[in-house]
Design a protein around this motif. Structure first.
Motif, PDB file in Angstrom:
ATOM      1  N   THR A  99       5.226  13.881  -3.923  1.00  0.00           N
ATOM      2  CA  THR A  99       4.532  12.696  -4.444  1.00  0.00           C
ATOM      3  C   THR A  99       4.686  11.513  -3.486  1.00  0.00           C
ATOM      4  OG1 THR A  99       6.421  11.736  -5.600  1.00  0.00           O
ATOM      5  CG2 THR A  99       5.182  13.411  -6.788  1.00  0.00           C
ATOM      6  N   SER A 100       3.752  10.576  -3.583  1.00  0.00           N
ATOM      7  CA  SER A 100       3.870   9.333  -2.799  1.00  0.00           C
ATOM      8  C   SER A 100       4.585   8.301  -3.663  1.00  0.00           C
ATOM      9  CB  SER A 100       2.492   8.778  -2.451  1.00  0.00           C
ATOM     10  OG  SER A 100       1.879   9.578  -1.508  1.00  0.00           O
ATOM     11  N   PHE A 101       5.572   7.641  -3.084  1.00  0.00           N
ATOM     12  CA  PHE A 101       6.391   6.702  -3.850  1.00  0.00           C
ATOM     13  C   PHE A 101       5.561   5.581  -4.487  1.00  0.00           C
ATOM     14  CE2 PHE A 101       9.127   2.836  -3.779  1.00  0.00           C
ATOM     15  CZ  PHE A 101       9.918   3.205  -4.847  1.00  0.00           C
ATOM     16  N   LYS A 102       4.610   5.021  -3.726  1.00  0.00           N
ATOM     17  CA  LYS A 102       3.858   3.872  -4.271  1.00  0.00           C
ATOM     18  C   LYS A 102       2.535   4.280  -4.898  1.00  0.00           C
ATOM     19  CE  LYS A 102       5.401  -0.366  -2.201  1.00  0.00           C
ATOM     20  NZ  LYS A 102       5.046  -1.476  -1.358  1.00  0.00           N
ATOM     21  N   CYS A 103       2.422   5.512  -5.332  1.00  0.00           N
ATOM     22  CA  CYS A 103       1.144   5.980  -5.870  1.00  0.00           C
ATOM     23  C   CYS A 103       1.182   5.963  -7.395  1.00  0.00           C
ATOM     24  CB  CYS A 103       0.878   7.392  -5.354  1.00  0.00           C
ATOM     25  SG  CYS A 103      -0.560   8.144  -6.095  1.00  0.00           S
ATOM     26  N   GLY A 104       0.369   5.079  -7.995  1.00  0.00           N
ATOM     27  CA  GLY A 104       0.327   4.978  -9.458  1.00  0.00           C
ATOM     28  C   GLY A 104      -0.157   6.283 -10.075  1.00  0.00           C
ATOM     29  N   ILE A 105      -1.100   6.944  -9.398  1.00  0.00           N
ATOM     30  CA  ILE A 105      -1.647   8.189  -9.938  1.00  0.00           C
ATOM     31  C   ILE A 105      -0.553   9.252 -10.009  1.00  0.00           C
ATOM     32  CG2 ILE A 105      -3.273  10.082  -9.403  1.00  0.00           C
ATOM     33  CD1 ILE A 105      -5.194   7.954  -8.385  1.00  0.00           C
ATOM     34  N   ASP A 106       0.221   9.380  -8.945  1.00  0.00           N
ATOM     35  CA  ASP A 106       1.290  10.394  -8.946  1.00  0.00           C
ATOM     36  C   ASP A 106       2.314  10.112 -10.052  1.00  0.00           C
ATOM     37  OD1 ASP A 106       0.171  11.815  -6.944  1.00  0.00           O
ATOM     38  OD2 ASP A 106       1.627  11.289  -5.397  1.00  0.00           O
ATOM     39  N   MET A 144     -12.459   9.810  -6.991  1.00  0.00           N
ATOM     40  CA  MET A 144     -11.282   9.729  -6.136  1.00  0.00           C
ATOM     41  C   MET A 144     -10.477   8.488  -6.520  1.00  0.00           C
ATOM     42  SD  MET A 144     -11.565  12.210  -3.898  1.00  0.00           S
ATOM     43  CE  MET A 144     -10.569  11.812  -2.464  1.00  0.00           C
ATOM     44  N   CYS A 145      -9.258   8.417  -6.045  1.00  0.00           N
ATOM     45  CA  CYS A 145      -8.442   7.208  -6.231  1.00  0.00           C
ATOM     46  C   CYS A 145      -9.225   6.001  -5.677  1.00  0.00           C
ATOM     47  CB  CYS A 145      -7.134   7.413  -5.470  1.00  0.00           C
ATOM     48  SG  CYS A 145      -6.334   5.921  -4.924  1.00  0.00           S
ATOM     49  N   PRO A 146      -9.204   4.850  -6.372  1.00  0.00           N
ATOM     50  CA  PRO A 146     -10.001   3.692  -5.931  1.00  0.00           C
ATOM     51  C   PRO A 146      -9.709   3.257  -4.495  1.00  0.00           C
ATOM     52  CG  PRO A 146      -8.907   3.278  -8.042  1.00  0.00           C
ATOM     53  CD  PRO A 146      -8.455   4.632  -7.591  1.00  0.00           C
ATOM     54  N   GLY A 176       0.483  18.854  -4.209  1.00  0.00           N
ATOM     55  CA  GLY A 176       0.410  17.404  -3.955  1.00  0.00           C
ATOM     56  C   GLY A 176      -0.926  17.091  -3.317  1.00  0.00           C
ATOM     57  N   HIS A 177      -1.166  15.830  -3.011  1.00  0.00           N
ATOM     58  CA  HIS A 177      -2.387  15.466  -2.286  1.00  0.00           C
ATOM     59  C   HIS A 177      -2.344  16.178  -0.925  1.00  0.00           C
ATOM     60  CE1 HIS A 177      -3.155  12.326  -5.228  1.00  0.00           C
ATOM     61  NE2 HIS A 177      -1.894  11.956  -5.099  1.00  0.00           N
ATOM     62  N   PRO A 178      -3.499  16.596  -0.392  1.00  0.00           N
ATOM     63  CA  PRO A 178      -3.486  17.340   0.876  1.00  0.00           C
ATOM     64  C   PRO A 178      -2.735  16.603   1.982  1.00  0.00           C
ATOM     65  CG  PRO A 178      -5.732  17.222  -0.002  1.00  0.00           C
ATOM     66  CD  PRO A 178      -4.859  16.426  -0.927  1.00  0.00           C
ATOM     67  N   TYR A 179      -2.858  15.253   2.008  1.00  0.00           N
ATOM     68  CA  TYR A 179      -2.179  14.506   3.068  1.00  0.00           C
ATOM     69  C   TYR A 179      -0.673  14.486   2.858  1.00  0.00           C
ATOM     70  CZ  TYR A 179      -3.903  11.321  -0.550  1.00  0.00           C
ATOM     71  OH  TYR A 179      -4.270  10.773  -1.759  1.00  0.00           O
ATOM     72  N   ASN A 180      -0.193  14.595   1.627  1.00  0.00           N
ATOM     73  CA  ASN A 180       1.255  14.702   1.427  1.00  0.00           C
ATOM     74  C   ASN A 180       1.757  16.085   1.845  1.00  0.00           C
ATOM     75  OD1 ASN A 180       1.507  12.143   0.466  1.00  0.00           O
ATOM     76  ND2 ASN A 180       1.594  12.707  -1.697  1.00  0.00           N
ATOM     77  N   SER A 218       0.841  -1.191   0.000  1.00  0.00           N
ATOM     78  CA  SER A 218       0.000   0.000   0.000  1.00  0.00           C
ATOM     79  C   SER A 218       0.876   1.241   0.000  1.00  0.00           C
ATOM     80  CB  SER A 218      -0.878  -0.039   1.238  1.00  0.00           C
ATOM     81  OG  SER A 218      -1.898   0.891   1.094  1.00  0.00           O
ATOM     82  N   CYS A 219       0.257   2.375  -0.357  1.00  0.00           N
ATOM     83  CA  CYS A 219       0.999   3.635  -0.299  1.00  0.00           C
ATOM     84  C   CYS A 219       1.067   4.085   1.167  1.00  0.00           C
ATOM     85  CB  CYS A 219       0.283   4.681  -1.138  1.00  0.00           C
ATOM     86  SG  CYS A 219      -1.408   4.956  -0.615  1.00  0.00           S
ATOM     87  N   LEU A 220       2.005   4.969   1.473  1.00  0.00           N
ATOM     88  CA  LEU A 220       2.178   5.419   2.855  1.00  0.00           C
ATOM     89  C   LEU A 220       0.901   6.064   3.430  1.00  0.00           C
ATOM     90  CD1 LEU A 220       3.888   5.969   5.368  1.00  0.00           C
ATOM     91  CD2 LEU A 220       4.848   7.963   4.213  1.00  0.00           C
ATOM     92  N   PRO A 221       0.182   6.931   2.695  1.00  0.00           N
ATOM     93  CA  PRO A 221      -1.016   7.539   3.288  1.00  0.00           C
ATOM     94  C   PRO A 221      -2.047   6.491   3.744  1.00  0.00           C
ATOM     95  CG  PRO A 221      -0.366   8.760   1.338  1.00  0.00           C
ATOM     96  CD  PRO A 221       0.501   7.546   1.393  1.00  0.00           C
ATOM     97  N   MET A 222      -2.191   5.383   3.009  1.00  0.00           N
ATOM     98  CA  MET A 222      -3.141   4.344   3.416  1.00  0.00           C
ATOM     99  C   MET A 222      -2.635   3.594   4.652  1.00  0.00           C
ATOM    100  SD  MET A 222      -6.037   3.851   1.990  1.00  0.00           S
ATOM    101  CE  MET A 222      -6.840   4.983   0.891  1.00  0.00           C
ATOM    102  N   LYS A 223      -1.326   3.373   4.703  1.00  0.00           N
ATOM    103  CA  LYS A 223      -0.771   2.719   5.897  1.00  0.00           C
ATOM    104  C   LYS A 223      -1.016   3.587   7.127  1.00  0.00           C
ATOM    105  CE  LYS A 223       2.914   0.479   3.275  1.00  0.00           C
ATOM    106  NZ  LYS A 223       4.321   0.509   2.909  1.00  0.00           N
TER     107      LYS A 223
HETATM  108  S1  SF4 Z   1      -3.965   8.796  -4.629  1.00  0.00           S
HETATM  109 FE1  SF4 Z   1      -2.050   7.694  -4.418  1.00  0.00          FE
HETATM  110  S2  SF4 Z   1      -1.288   8.305  -2.383  1.00  0.00           S
HETATM  111 FE2  SF4 Z   1      -3.467   8.779  -2.453  1.00  0.00          FE
HETATM  112  S3  SF4 Z   1      -4.482   6.993  -1.596  1.00  0.00           S
HETATM  113 FE3  SF4 Z   1      -4.456   6.749  -3.843  1.00  0.00          FE
HETATM  114  S4  SF4 Z   1      -2.575   5.531  -4.211  1.00  0.00           S
HETATM  115 FE4  SF4 Z   1      -2.419   6.366  -2.142  1.00  0.00          FE
END
Ligand code: SF4
Length: 324
Positions: A266-273, A86-88, A192-196, A51-56
């Motif tokens: 950006t989030s390292f494991k984020c496909g969208i980013d 939103m991202c799935p 970036g995403h607000p959480y980043n 998972s990406c860091l924000p989800m963890k």
């Molecule tokens: S947009 Fe990227 S960083 Fe945000 S929840 Fe989805 S995969 Fe994770």
């Protein structure tokens, strides 16, 4: 009003945009709102591996709250825009949390899907209110108050981000009155995403460091939907993720002027980013580059503060050379 119980709000994901709205709504209905702490010094993450860091972090914060709250608020965010999604991962977030908590705590997981009229934000909050025993009238009144508070919270945004320490940016108290402070030499857009941008466990409080280096922080929150749309309307392929659209639109906007530099978190494991970076690269190539210094910082749980601050210091040197 007698306290009806405790609603736990994990300090993760869209907390970093909507917390004021959520907090006031539940408090108006007589519930006490508690939020999770940060990762703390031990910095232990609870997570599902891939998972990406924000989800963890979402899971880690829910774990922190589960024994202290009667309900956890983890809405199913499908769409926060009239046409885009939103991202799935947001869609499945309540299910992942429920699985990890082994059903040990009640989860308020109403769907918010602004593409469908009957799933408007108000209706979704009314359903949450009903689950908590509120009537439709009480729910509507609480939502109106929450919306009003949210609008006034957003109005002082730039001052709030630049004047308050990072951990206080989402506190509901008004930002301090402007005082005579030295003018910052550089206006730098952080995108970036607000959480980043605002979760200090994700970005190692890079915004505080940037402020100390003399940067005034500008963020996409100050741009209107119309300004974003104008930037992305000529793309050959539609970006259908709302946050992706906001990020690319803001990057194009800031990279064409009005700021001294642009930083993309950006989030390292984020496909969208990863895809968004490609969009930006192609646009810059087509336009022969940008005169604005541009830095991309990729974040994950292994990012060290020193690595980030060193790159930001080097970026400041570039800003200085260009300006003076
Ligand atoms: S947009 Fe990227 S960083 Fe945000 S929840 Fe989805 S995969 Fe994770």
């Amino acid at each position: 009003m007698e306290e009806k119980g405790r609603i736990g709000i994990p300090k993760a994901l869209m907390y970093y945009r909507y917390f004021p709205l959520w907090k006031v709504f539940f408090e108006e209905l007589g519930w006490r709102v508690i939020v999770s702490g940060g990762l703390g010094r031990r910095g232990e993450l609870r997570y599902l591996e891939d998972s990406c860091l924000p989800m963890k972090l979402l899971l880690t914060h829910c774990m922190d709250l589960k024994d202290r709250a009667d309900h956890l608020f983890v809405p199913r965010l499908v769409s926060l825009h009239r046409s885009f999604i939103m991202c799935p991962k947001f869609r499945g977030a309540p299910d992942i949390v429920r699985l990890a908590m082994e059903e040990s705590v009640s989860i308020l997981d109403e769907t918010i899907d602004l593409r469908v009229r009957e799933h408007s934000m108000l209706r979704s909050f009314l359903r949450s209110g009903q689950r908590l025993g509120a009537t439709e009238k009480e729910g509507k009144r609480a939502f109106q108050r929450a919306e009003k508070c949210f609008v006034s919270f957003q109005q002082g945004w730039e001052d709030r981000v630049n004047r308050l320490p990072s951990e206080q940016v989402f506190h509901l108290a008004p930002p301090p009155e402007p005082t005579e402070t030295p003018k910052k030499p550089f206006r730098v857009a952080f995108v970036g995403h607000p959480y980043n941008l605002f979760d200090t466990d994700v970005n190692k409080d890079i915004l505080s460091f940037a402020k100390n280096l003399g940067m005034r922080i500008i963020t996409p929150e100050g741009l209107s939907e119309k300004e974003i749309d104008a930037q992305v309307s000529d793309l050959s392929k539609e970006i259908y993720w709302s946050s992706g659209r906001e990020i690319v639109g803001s990057l194009f906007y800031f990279l064409s002027g009005g700021v001294d530099g642009v930083v993309f978190l950006t989030s390292f494991k984020c496909g969208i980013d990863a895809l968004l970076q490609e969009f930006v690269r192609r646009r810059l190539k087509l336009r022969g580059g940008t005169p604005i210094p541009f830095l991309i910082l990729s974040l994950d749980e292994h990012s060290g503060r020193e690595g980030l601050t060193t790159r930001l210091e080097a970026f400041k040197d570039v800003l200085e050379q260009r300006k003076y």
